[in-house]
Design a protein around this motif. Structure first.
Motif, PDB file in Angstrom:
ATOM      1  N   GLY A 119      -5.332   3.677 -21.678  1.00 25.18           N
ATOM      2  CA  GLY A 119      -6.772   3.845 -21.837  1.00 25.18           C
ATOM      3  C   GLY A 119      -7.534   2.563 -22.039  1.00 25.18           C
ATOM      4  O   GLY A 119      -8.773   2.585 -22.098  1.00 25.18           O
ATOM      5  N   ALA A 120      -6.808   1.428 -22.148  1.00 21.39           N
ATOM      6  CA  ALA A 120      -7.502   0.146 -22.320  1.00 21.39           C
ATOM      7  C   ALA A 120      -8.139  -0.280 -21.001  1.00 21.39           C
ATOM      8  O   ALA A 120      -7.776   0.208 -19.928  1.00 21.39           O
ATOM      9  N   GLY A 121      -9.094  -1.209 -21.080  1.00 26.36           N
ATOM     10  CA  GLY A 121      -9.744  -1.713 -19.876  1.00 26.36           C
ATOM     11  C   GLY A 121      -8.793  -2.520 -19.022  1.00 26.36           C
ATOM     12  O   GLY A 121      -7.664  -2.826 -19.435  1.00 26.36           O
ATOM     13  N   MET A 122      -9.252  -2.881 -17.836  1.00 25.57           N
ATOM     14  CA  MET A 122      -8.393  -3.587 -16.884  1.00 25.57           C
ATOM     15  C   MET A 122      -7.867  -4.894 -17.446  1.00 25.57           C
ATOM     16  O   MET A 122      -6.684  -5.207 -17.319  1.00 25.57           O
ATOM     17  N   VAL A 123      -8.733  -5.672 -18.103  1.00 29.68           N
ATOM     18  CA  VAL A 123      -8.315  -6.969 -18.628  1.00 29.68           C
ATOM     19  C   VAL A 123      -7.294  -6.793 -19.740  1.00 29.68           C
ATOM     20  O   VAL A 123      -6.251  -7.469 -19.759  1.00 29.68           O
ATOM     21  N   ARG A 124      -7.545  -5.884 -20.648  1.00 30.39           N
ATOM     22  CA  ARG A 124      -6.631  -5.689 -21.776  1.00 30.39           C
ATOM     23  C   ARG A 124      -5.288  -5.125 -21.319  1.00 30.39           C
ATOM     24  O   ARG A 124      -4.257  -5.404 -21.931  1.00 30.39           O
ATOM     25  N   ARG A 125      -5.279  -4.358 -20.232  1.00 31.03           N
ATOM     26  CA  ARG A 125      -4.013  -3.840 -19.717  1.00 31.03           C
ATOM     27  C   ARG A 125      -3.177  -4.965 -19.107  1.00 31.03           C
ATOM     28  O   ARG A 125      -1.952  -4.928 -19.158  1.00 31.03           O
ATOM     29  N   ARG A 126      -3.855  -5.930 -18.508  1.00 34.46           N
ATOM     30  CA  ARG A 126      -3.125  -7.013 -17.838  1.00 34.46           C
ATOM     31  C   ARG A 126      -2.822  -8.188 -18.768  1.00 34.46           C
ATOM     32  O   ARG A 126      -1.962  -9.015 -18.463  1.00 34.46           O
ATOM     33  N   LEU A 127      -3.525  -8.286 -19.880  1.00 35.63           N
ATOM     34  CA  LEU A 127      -3.397  -9.451 -20.760  1.00 35.63           C
ATOM     35  C   LEU A 127      -1.969  -9.684 -21.254  1.00 35.63           C
ATOM     36  O   LEU A 127      -1.518 -10.841 -21.286  1.00 35.63           O
ATOM     37  N   PRO A 128      -1.204  -8.654 -21.649  1.00 34.76           N
ATOM     38  CA  PRO A 128       0.167  -8.925 -22.129  1.00 34.76           C
ATOM     39  C   PRO A 128       1.035  -9.639 -21.100  1.00 34.76           C
ATOM     40  O   PRO A 128       1.814 -10.528 -21.450  1.00 34.76           O
ATOM     41  N   ALA A 129       0.905  -9.264 -19.818  1.00 43.59           N
ATOM     42  CA  ALA A 129       1.696  -9.928 -18.782  1.00 43.59           C
ATOM     43  C   ALA A 129       1.276 -11.382 -18.630  1.00 43.59           C
ATOM     44  O   ALA A 129       2.119 -12.283 -18.472  1.00 43.59           O
ATOM     45  N   PHE A 130      -0.015 -11.635 -18.697  1.00 44.10           N
ATOM     46  CA  PHE A 130      -0.502 -13.015 -18.596  1.00 44.10           C
ATOM     47  C   PHE A 130       0.003 -13.839 -19.777  1.00 44.10           C
ATOM     48  O   PHE A 130       0.453 -14.980 -19.609  1.00 44.10           O
ATOM     49  N   LEU A 131      -0.063 -13.289 -20.977  1.00 46.29           N
ATOM     50  CA  LEU A 131       0.326 -14.042 -22.172  1.00 46.29           C
ATOM     51  C   LEU A 131       1.812 -14.381 -22.169  1.00 46.29           C
ATOM     52  O   LEU A 131       2.204 -15.465 -22.621  1.00 46.29           O
TER      53      LEU A 131
END
Length: 527
Positions: free
Chosen positions: A59-71
């Motif tokens: 249910g998180a937004g697009m950025v927050r869903r992808r942020l863990p992979a980026f980090l």
């Protein structure tokens, strides 16, 4: 293995970030001078498992869903570049009273910036992620693409490209000439990450089979390429002397020492050859080895003419000045001169690819107001860049293609070398970095340029490592780090140019597209 994979996948918080950073730092041990080839297998296995667990909240937004992979990728990259570039801090201690305050910007700020490339790589890979071997394809393609982008975005800095870890010795360097650094990097990441399949089992057999085939092809092609008959020796033979003076960088910056430094270079140049060898026809000094502006010091040219014997030529790094016009300060260039036995400058070339913050200031007007200046440029305003590389034609007709300092780490810098080129010439001064991994990393990367071009490489460094290298990456002879002296060696013959770079680049991009296609198909099959 499955239990370990599960623990890594489920890790969180600070422990997860630390594990990613540690994995990245561990991978650097496969680079020069260590070449511990097992470490990237551990590092990229951990990275795959960390990406497995890099899922955003439902249910998180697009950025927050992808942020863990980026980090995950960012922390991995930060560890990789921090462990691989910490030695840059040594340069800030040469004139510590002026530059020591900026050391954290180099040893922390630069790795933090470069880590974004790895962060975006893992983010791209996560978009194609699946449970099987497809995710290894996605990771390989993503890292290949972003390592390629690192070579030219923001002036480029492809130092310690991952592919170098797969090419520690000439046997394993030959693939670089066939498919290029970026394809080697892509396939290396695939092989390094394959052990992650043991932790999840899915896709293990096909993934492992492909990895074994890639390793076998890498080694087999290297054996084939090294086993080919060597090209005929040059006629007439061109004896070359590499002069490695080992001048402390602080001494080079001291105006009172300039005369003595110049005489040290001349003494090494005039020394008699060892073991009955013929006198050298070409003598090569390192980057900025002439401590004067030659046009303002004609006596220096007289001294060079006094030392050179008939038919000898000196190639030396020097600062060149040029009148910029009425009322304007002179322009300065980091240059290479060819000087004949009469003390005449018969050819010259200027550096094209300058080091940001080292040889010039980006956004100069703004940063000067803040009190900043270029680290390695002692003249006002820093260096100016040449518009294009200029080959050096020596008396007698030999053509050398000059690469000043870190220009040798850019594969694309050499594409303009004309077909008439007889050798690459890399003059550098790694004395800024002391006895650290930096000079060895620099040497290893320059060594690969010979393999890529089919040209011998003449490399001369102030403190080392200096050597003559064959077009197959084999060191003919040289001087190790901090070994003061000279070495006389005959220039090897060039070979047929390997696969042209444009074709290598097209093949690399097509290969990445195919890997991402396989990853996408795999993702759908597991959906």
């Amino acid at each position: 293995m499955e239990r370990l994979a599960s623990r890594v996948i489920l890790s969180s918080g600070i422990a997860r970030a630390f594990l990613a950073m540690l994995a990245g730092a561990l991978a650097v041990l496969a680079q020069a001078p260590f070449f511990i080839i097992v470490t990237p297998f551990i590092s990229f296995t951990l990275l795959v498992w960390l990406i497995d667990g890099a899922t955003g909240k439902a249910g998180a937004g697009m950025v927050r869903r992808r942020l863990p992979a980026f980090l995950v990728g960012w922390w991995f990259g930060f560890g990789y570049f921090l462990a691989g570039l910490w030695w840059l801090g040594a340069a800030f201690l040469v004139e510590a009273e002026d530059f020591a305050w900026a050391m954290p910007l180099a040893i922390i700020g630069l790795p933090a910036f470069l880590a974004f490339y790895f962060g975006f790589a893992t983010l791209l890979a996560r978009l194609f992620w699946s449970e099987g071997a497809g995710r290894i394809c996605a990771l390989a393609a993503a890292f290949g693409l972003f390592e390629w982008l690192r070579a030219f975005l923001f002036t480029g800095f492809p130092w310690n490209a991952i592919g170098y870890a797969a090419m520690p010795v000439p046997l394993l360097m030959q693939s670089d000439g066939a498919i290029g650094l970026w394809a080697v990097t892509t396939l290396a990441v695939f092989v390094f990450a394959t052990p992650a399949l043991f932790g999840t089992r899915r896709g293990l057999v096909p993934g492992l089979a492909v990895a074994v085939l890639l390793v076998a092809a890498h080694v087999g092609y290297g054996a084939f390429a090294l086993g080919r008959p060597a090209p005929a020796a040059l006629e007439p033979v061109l004896p070359i002397r590499l002069v490695q003076p080992v001048i402390d960088q602080a001494k080079k910056l001291d105006d009172a020492e300039r005369g003595q430094i110049f005489e040290e270079h001349l003494a090494l140049s005039a020394a008699a050859p060892a073991d009955g060898r013929p006198k050298p026809k070409v003598i090569v000094w390192p980057e900025t080895s002439i401590p004067f502006i030659l046009t303002l010091n004609p006596d220096a040219l007289v001294r060079i003419a006094d030392v050179l014997e008939e038919g000898q030529v000196l190639i030396a790094g020097a600062v060149r000045s040029e009148d910029a016009g009425p009322g304007l300060p002179p322009r300065y260039y980091n240059s290479v001169y060819v000087i004949d036995d009469r003390g005449q400058i018969v050819a010259a070339a200027d550096k094209v690819h300058l080091v940001p913050f080292g040889e010039y200031l980006p956004f100069e007007n703004l940063l000067k107001e803040a009190g900043l200046q270029a680290l390695a440029a002692s003249m006002p305003g820093g260096y100016s860049a040449a518009a294009a590389h200029q080959p050096l034609t020596l008396p007698g007709g030999k053509v050398f293609y000059p690469l000043v300092c870190y220009e040798a780490i850019f594969p694309d810098e050499i594409d303009a070398a004309p077909l008439t080129t007889d050798a690459l010439l890399n003059v550098t001064n790694d004395g800024w970095f002391g006895n650290t991994p930096g000079p060895f990393q620099h040497f290893h990367q320059a060594q690969l340029r010979a393999v890529e071009t089919g040209l011998p490489l003449i490399r001369v460094a102030n403190t080392g490592v200096s050597a003559v290298i064959t077009p197959r990456g084999v060191v003919v002879d040289g001087l190790q780090l901090n070994a003061k002296g000279f070495v006389d060696v005959d220039l090897p013959a060039k070979e047929a140019r390997p696969v042209p770079r444009p074709w290598q680049t097209r093949g690399f991009l097509i290969g990445c597209a195919l890997l991402l296609t396989v990853a996408l198909i795999s993702r759908k099959s597991y959906a």
